[in-house]
Structures are given as structure tokens and as C-alpha cells.
Design an enzyme around this catalytic site. Structure first.
Site, PDB file in Angstrom:
ATOM      1  N   HIS A 178     -19.015 -13.415   7.620  1.00 14.51           N
ATOM      2  CA  HIS A 178     -18.658 -12.259   8.436  1.00 14.51           C
ATOM      3  C   HIS A 178     -17.715 -12.636   9.555  1.00 14.51           C
ATOM      4  CE1 HIS A 178     -22.072 -14.218  10.472  1.00 14.51           C
ATOM      5  NE2 HIS A 178     -21.331 -14.006  11.545  1.00 14.51           N
ATOM      6  N   GLY A 179     -17.081 -11.659  10.132  1.00 12.56           N
ATOM      7  CA  GLY A 179     -16.275 -11.888  11.315  1.00 12.56           C
ATOM      8  C   GLY A 179     -15.347 -10.739  11.618  1.00 12.56           C
TER       9      GLY A 179
END
Ligand SMILES: [Zn+2]
Lengths: 116, 152
Positions: B70-71
Site C-alpha cells: 500500500h501507499g
């Protein structure tokens, strides 16, 4: 990853992504994700490395904008600056899409990044 | 935390019932490419660099065969989640060292109007922490099955 030479705008986007990640480490940790000290140090050194590739005036502009606004680089959508939501003139929109040159919003001064 | 409805962050074009890649790096690339093909992302190199950096910080393999890379990236226009299933399992250097079968890639822009990113990420972790529920994701083959499972 492609071998093409990265443009200044791509370096700046990568730098902003990295700065956001460094800032959000604690929040992500709270959700139950593993975050190690080594990793945090790696991010800091990745930042230092990345900064070397960015031209000095560009980096200064980025840091200055970051102090003023939350985000120094903002996306352009439907010819609008998503920082201040002003419609950009065609003189800017015609040149921006390639991300070959660094363009700023005439109204708010943020660096522009094209999403499509 | 307010309950987040996850379904709206998924999309059929971001659903891969059988991942081709056999390695962690390969899967990260396959999922990022999926975002590009679905026209949710223009610059794969930038997004890929971000997810790789995130893995450096600590594996996103949260255990029980699940990884949630994720990010936030300036290259993402909105919060979106891609899902990929690997029958054989992938070495993700996960917390429990078990191979990863379910991969949820969550991408978000640097700034959103309603700040959904962290609540979405938290809700996903929560949904997948329930053992019986979690197991069912291993056998999904269609997007509608997948969505029904998310809703249940
Ligand atoms: Zn502006």
C-alpha cells in the site's frame, strides 16, 4: 523498471511520495503493519540519494512549497490545478502532459503533475 | 473508527483471480500494471517505486497468507484496491513466514477530500483478521463471488 532517464518532475513526484511515506509511518504501524527501524533508516537514505538527482533550484522550490502547502506537487485533472482548483490556461496544458518540463500553477505556484 | 464500505474501492478490472507472477517483485509489478491497463494509473514506474520502498520499510505480508502492499502516490488519482490470488503462494517475507496467497494492493493519492485511505486500509486489515471469512477468499474465482464475500 524502464531504463529511460527520469525527468525532474518524476524525481520530484518520487520525493513527495517518499516524504509522505516517512510522515505516515506511525499511522500505518498503528494499523498493525510491520515497520522496522532499519526500514525507516533506508527511507531516509533513499531520500538523500534522490535529493542528489534533483537540481538545486527545483529542490529549493519543492521545500519552499512544502512549507507553505501540505503538498508541493499536485495533479492536473480536466485542465484544473487540484491544489487551488483553478482552470489552467492552454499555454500550460498544451505543454504539460509529457512531464518533460516542470510547470507551475500560475495561481498558487504549486508544481503540476499530469494524471492522464 | 467509523465502518468503511470497502466494495466501492474495488473494480472488476482490478481483479486477478490467478496471478501469473511467482515472486513478490513480480506480483507487485503485475498489480501495478493492472492499474495501468484499467486506466487508473498513468505512470507505473512511479507507483512501483513507491510500493517497493514501502516493502523496504517492513514486509506488508501481515500473516495468514495475506499481503497488503500500500501507499500514497502522486500518480494515483483516487483510492483504489487491486486484488490478486496466487494458488501456489509467494514468498513475501511475511510476519509469520508463510507464503502469501491473497494480495490486496491499496493505492491512494497524496491528498483526498474525505481522507479515506487510512480508514480503508484499517478496515481491510480488520475484515481479513477474521479466520473463517479469510479462508473463503482463497477459493474465489469470479468478481461477483469476491464482492459478495466482501459484503458478507
Ligand atoms: Zn493551483
Amino acid at each position: 523498471m524502464s531504463g529511460k532517464i527520469k525527468t525532474q518532475i518524476e524525481f520530484l513526484v518520487a520525493l513527495q511520495d517518499l516524504d509522505i511515506m516517512i510522515k505516515e509511518i506511525e499511522e500505518v504501524k498503528e494499523l498493525g503493519f510491520e515497520v522496522n527501524g532499519e526500514g525507516s533508516a533506508a527511507l531516509i537514505s533513499a531520500r538523500e540519494e534522490l535529493v542528489q538527482k534533483i537540481k538545486k533550484p527545483m529542490l529549493a522550490a519543492y521545500e519552499r512549497l512544502r512549507n507553505r502547502y501540505k503538498r508541493a506537487i499536485v495533479p492536473v485533472k480536466d485542465d484544473n490545478c487540484l491544489g487551488c482548483f483553478m482552470k489552467l490556461p492552454t499555454s500550460i496544458t498544451a505543454h504539460g502532459r509529457t512531464d518533460k518540463e516542470v510547470l507551475v500553477c500560475e495561481n498558487c505556484g504549486r508544481i503540476l503533475y499530469w494524471l492522464s | 473508527m467509523e465502518k468503511v464500505e470497502l466494495v466501492s474501492y474495488f473494480n472488476e478490472s482490478l481483479f486477478i483471480p490467478a496471478l501469473r507472477a511467482k515472486t513478490k517483485d513480480g506480483v507487485l509489478e503485475e498489480l501495478v500494471d493492472c492499474f495501468v491497463e484499467a486506466k487508473f494509473l498513468r505512470n507505473p514506474a512511479i507507483a512501483l517505486e513507491m510500493v517497493h520502498r514501502r516493502e523496504q520499510l517492513g514486509s506488508t505480508g501481515i500473516g495468514h497468507g495475506i499481503a497488503i502492499p500500500h501507499g500514497r502516490t502522486t500518480a494515483a488519482p483516487e483510492v483504489m484496491i487491486a486484488f490478486g490470488l496466487s494458488k501456489n503462494g509467494i514468498d513475501w517475507q511475511a510476519m509469520d513466514n508463510k507464503p502469501v496467497h491473497l494480495v490486496f494492493m491499496v493505492l491512494a493519492p497524496p491528498q483526498e477530500l474525505n481522507n479515506r485511505y487510512l480508514p480503508v486500509l484499517g478496515r481491510l486489515v480488520e475484515v481479513l483478521s477474521e479466520p473463517h471469512h479469510r479462508e473463503k477468499f482463497h477459493s474465489v474465482t469470479t468478481y461477483s463471488d469476491f464482492i459478495n464475500l466482501l459484503k458478507s
